[in-house]
Design a protein around this motif. Structure first.
Motif, PDB file in Angstrom:
ATOM      1  N   ASN A 251       0.144  -8.048  -1.367  1.00  0.00           N
ATOM      2  CA  ASN A 251       0.614  -6.662  -1.247  1.00  0.00           C
ATOM      3  C   ASN A 251       0.024  -5.923  -0.049  1.00  0.00           C
ATOM      4  O   ASN A 251      -0.134  -4.703  -0.073  1.00  0.00           O
ATOM      5  CB  ASN A 251       0.358  -5.869  -2.538  1.00  0.00           C
ATOM      6  CG  ASN A 251       1.051  -6.497  -3.716  1.00  0.00           C
ATOM      7  OD1 ASN A 251       2.054  -7.194  -3.541  1.00  0.00           O
ATOM      8  ND2 ASN A 251       0.534  -6.288  -4.893  1.00  0.00           N
ATOM      9  N   ASN A 272       2.651  -1.825  -4.673  1.00  0.00           N
ATOM     10  CA  ASN A 272       2.978  -2.842  -5.675  1.00  0.00           C
ATOM     11  C   ASN A 272       4.489  -3.068  -5.639  1.00  0.00           C
ATOM     12  O   ASN A 272       5.254  -2.232  -6.131  1.00  0.00           O
ATOM     13  CB  ASN A 272       2.540  -2.359  -7.066  1.00  0.00           C
ATOM     14  CG  ASN A 272       2.895  -3.365  -8.144  1.00  0.00           C
ATOM     15  OD1 ASN A 272       3.518  -4.385  -7.880  1.00  0.00           O
ATOM     16  ND2 ASN A 272       2.492  -3.073  -9.369  1.00  0.00           N
ATOM     17  N   SER A 293       5.937   5.312  -7.009  1.00  0.00           N
ATOM     18  CA  SER A 293       5.935   4.482  -8.218  1.00  0.00           C
ATOM     19  C   SER A 293       6.251   5.404  -9.395  1.00  0.00           C
ATOM     20  O   SER A 293       6.176   6.629  -9.249  1.00  0.00           O
ATOM     21  CB  SER A 293       4.553   3.850  -8.428  1.00  0.00           C
ATOM     22  OG  SER A 293       4.117   3.241  -7.241  1.00  0.00           O
TER      23      SER A 293
END
Lengths: 410, 220
Positions: A251, A272, A293
């Motif tokens: 990542n 992520n 996210s």
């Protein structure tokens, strides 16, 4: 056999209900979380946040701005608007603003999780990188990489042997080990120039392949030991600083500089690819990496030498933590979705409800079912499986049990 | 006895099965004729690029053909049996009630599977004339869930026809319709890969569905 048939139908009903009922619930009651729009101001040297839900423009200290004030503090982002309204400043940080360099340095990149988890193409067009034409044109053939590279003529659906052998030999002589694990490039003529493809071979080596005047151009790119890429996205920015954004399996975010093939790691953490959508804004002074996210937005600012400048993180309750979400997790034991925001595949995305409140409701439903059995004078031992189904599948199981009545023991 | 039931089902449904299969073949023929026409007018590289990069599903008129097949065969096979409760005669055969129903189901499912294999085979081999195998596989992967919907539709419609009570028929139609809609979720080419085996398994399990309503049918 009738029993098997009934349980099959109940299974199908539970499957259908666990997809449709939650979907209806969310459609009726979900309040969308409006992700704040975060940008770095080269005037304030601070982040500015636009909250679309509340129609507020703020900085990180809570100072509020009007829309015009907000845009004037982001002159590199809104330069067209400011130019139109005649409020574009002559200089920023004592440096004069020049429309041409502003336009050249402005870039935008977006990568959604669903772009990574998607069916992969096996056939690609190999554009002529130096055709001498103002516009790129679709080639007449498309290539695939198996035990060699093969160009297939679209008109005849036949392999072009001579071209395939020429490219295969060039790749082989540069150390490419067939087949390819992944092929990345811009497979569209809607780009300013063609830079071909970046290909990972079967030994995780990275190669640059393009066609120059009908001949193969192959370049092996030096990688640090053990570095493997999950995804590479080629870019076509006006400043031609780098070929692509590269996302490693750990990542990390890299760029590959143009012509000298230097791999540079950006000091950005927290990405992520399974849940994070990433946006990268480039301008005259900075690169701003925005990672969105569920329940979080994180912005990291780098200078033009890719050094860390500042970062900002903001969180809010995820859907399941809102009042509506808590009611959902108390009523429904789980939900299945056929589609997902994080994938382009149709699959059975199973989400077990968090917490234990739904177990309480399931227990209550089992009691209800027992009362119903007693009231209808049913023989308890004939309904044990139904009770187990209600205790596990809750509301969905209860509906299924009564939708397909257990009447085999009369 | 098994063969006799098979023969009875064949006599009952043959024209529906034959005509349906013929219509499916004609539809596939039309799909590739239209493709050839597009090649001539727009050029092969343009069509290839739209298929590869813009999600052009030139075969999408095939989408509901298997579903229609499942419904047609189920109606042809079970509606005459449900009218005037004629299926009770079949239940009196020395074969046993469940076995008789399962043989009927096996006949219907097999006739549909044969038709679907013919369709998929035609799509595959005609596809190979115009496209490399990678593209053809993607096409097959895209039409497979549509084909599986036909098998599920057959069992669901059979089950609903045999169901004796109208309120339940109504409820089962809603659940069955929703289940069938899962085969037609808006998705790109070859996106159904992870769900395919699950949907196929459920379509096989559903073959036993009419046993449940058949039981209630014969018990009145």
């Amino acid at each position: 056999m009738e029993k098997l048939s009934r349980y099959t139908l109940m299974f199908i009903a539970i499957f259908v209900l666990s997809i449709v009922v939650p979907q209806l619930y969310w459609t009726a009651f979900e309040v969308p979380a409006k992700t704040p729009f975060v940008q770095y101001s080269c005037v304030n040297h601070d982040f500015l946040i636009y909250r679309p839900g509340e129609k507020k423009w703020q900085d990180t200290k809570g100072n509020e701005y009007t829309r015009d004030e907000y845009e004037q503090r982001l002159p590199l982002f809104f330069f067209k608007q400011l130019y139109t309204s005649g409020t574009l400043p002559d200089s920023v940080n004592n440096q004069p603003l020049d429309m041409r360099s502003l336009s050249r340095e402005k870039s935008f990149f977006r990568l959604k999780t669903a772009d990574i988890d998607a069916p992969k193409n096996n056939l690609f067009p190999m554009f002529e990188s130096r055709s001498g034409r103002a516009m790129l044109e679709w080639p007449d053939d498309f290539f695939r990489i198996t035990w060699r590279i093969e160009f297939i003529d679209a008109a005849t659906n036949k392999i072009l042997e001579e071209k395939s052998q020429m490219f295969s030999a060039a790749m082989f002589h540069n150390g490419f080990v067939f087949p390819a694990k992944n092929i990345w490039g811009i497979s569209s003529p809607k780009k300013s120039v063609d830079e071909g493809y970046f290909i990972v071979d079967s030994r995780d080596q990275l190669f640059h392949l393009k066609m120059v005047k009908g001949k193969p151009f192959v370049r092996k790119i030096d990688l640090p030991a053990g570095l493997k890429f999950r995804h590479i996205d080629c870019v076509d920015f006006k400043n031609r600083t780098f070929y692509a954004y590269l996302f490693s399996e750990k990542n990390e975010i890299y760029i590959l500089t143009q012509d000298d093939y230097k791999l540079m790691r950006w000091p950005v953490n927290g990405y992520n690819p399974e849940i994070t959508d990433i946006k990268i804004y480039g301008d005259l002074y900075n690169y701003t990496v925005i990672m969105e996210s569920p329940g979080e937005v994180k912005a990291v600012v780098l200078d033009k030498n890719y050094q860390y400048v500042d970062s900002y993180t903001e969180t809010w309750p995820v859907r399941e933590d809102t009042k509506v979400g808590k009611i959902f997790t108390s009523v429904f034991p789980a939900q299945i979705s056929l589609t997902s925001d994080t994938s382009k595949f149709v699959s059975f995305y199973f989400n077990l409800s968090g917490g234990f409140y739904w177990l309480v409701l399931n227990f209550f439903l089992v009691i209800l079912q027992l009362i119903w059995l007693y009231w209808k004078k049913k023989i308890f031992r004939n309904h044990v499986a139904d009770l187990v189904i209600v205790s596990v599948c809750g509301v969905f199981g209860m509906i299924a049990v009564h939708l397909f009545p257990n009447k085999f023991y009369k | 006895m098994l063969l006799s039931v098979f023969y009875k089902e064949w006599l009952k449904t043959r024209w529906f099965v034959i005509l349906y299969t013929a219509m499916g073949i004609v539809a596939i023929g039309y799909i590739f004729m239209a493709l050839k026409h597009s090649f001539n007018f727009s050029g092969t590289r343009s069509i290839w690029s739209t298929i590869l990069f813009q999600g052009n599903q030139f075969y999408k008129i095939f989408k509901f053909i298997p579903l229609a097949g499942g419904i047609i065969v189920a109606i042809a096979q079970y509606l005459p049996e449900a009218n005037d409760k004629r299926i009770k005669l079949t239940f009196h055969l020395p074969l046993g009630e469940n076995k008789a129903l399962m043989v009927m189901q096996a006949f219907g499912a097999l006739s549909l599977l044969v038709a679907f294999f013919v369709f998929l085979g035609l799509i595959y081999f005609l596809g190979l004339i115009y496209f490399p195998v990678q593209m053809v596989w993607d096409i097959v992967l895209t039409v497979l869930p549509w084909s599986v919907s036909g098998l599920s539709a057959y069992s669901i419609v059979s089950f609903i026809i045999l169901e004796p009570r109208w309120p339940f028929r109504f409820l089962y139609s809603i659940v069955g319709g929703l289940f069938l809609s899962f085969h037609f979720v808006h998705a790109g080419t070859a996106c159904y890969g992870p769900a395919l085996s699950g949907l196929f398994l459920m379509s096989l399990l559903l073959i036993t569905a009419p046993l449940s309503s058949g039981y209630r049918f014969r018990k009145g």
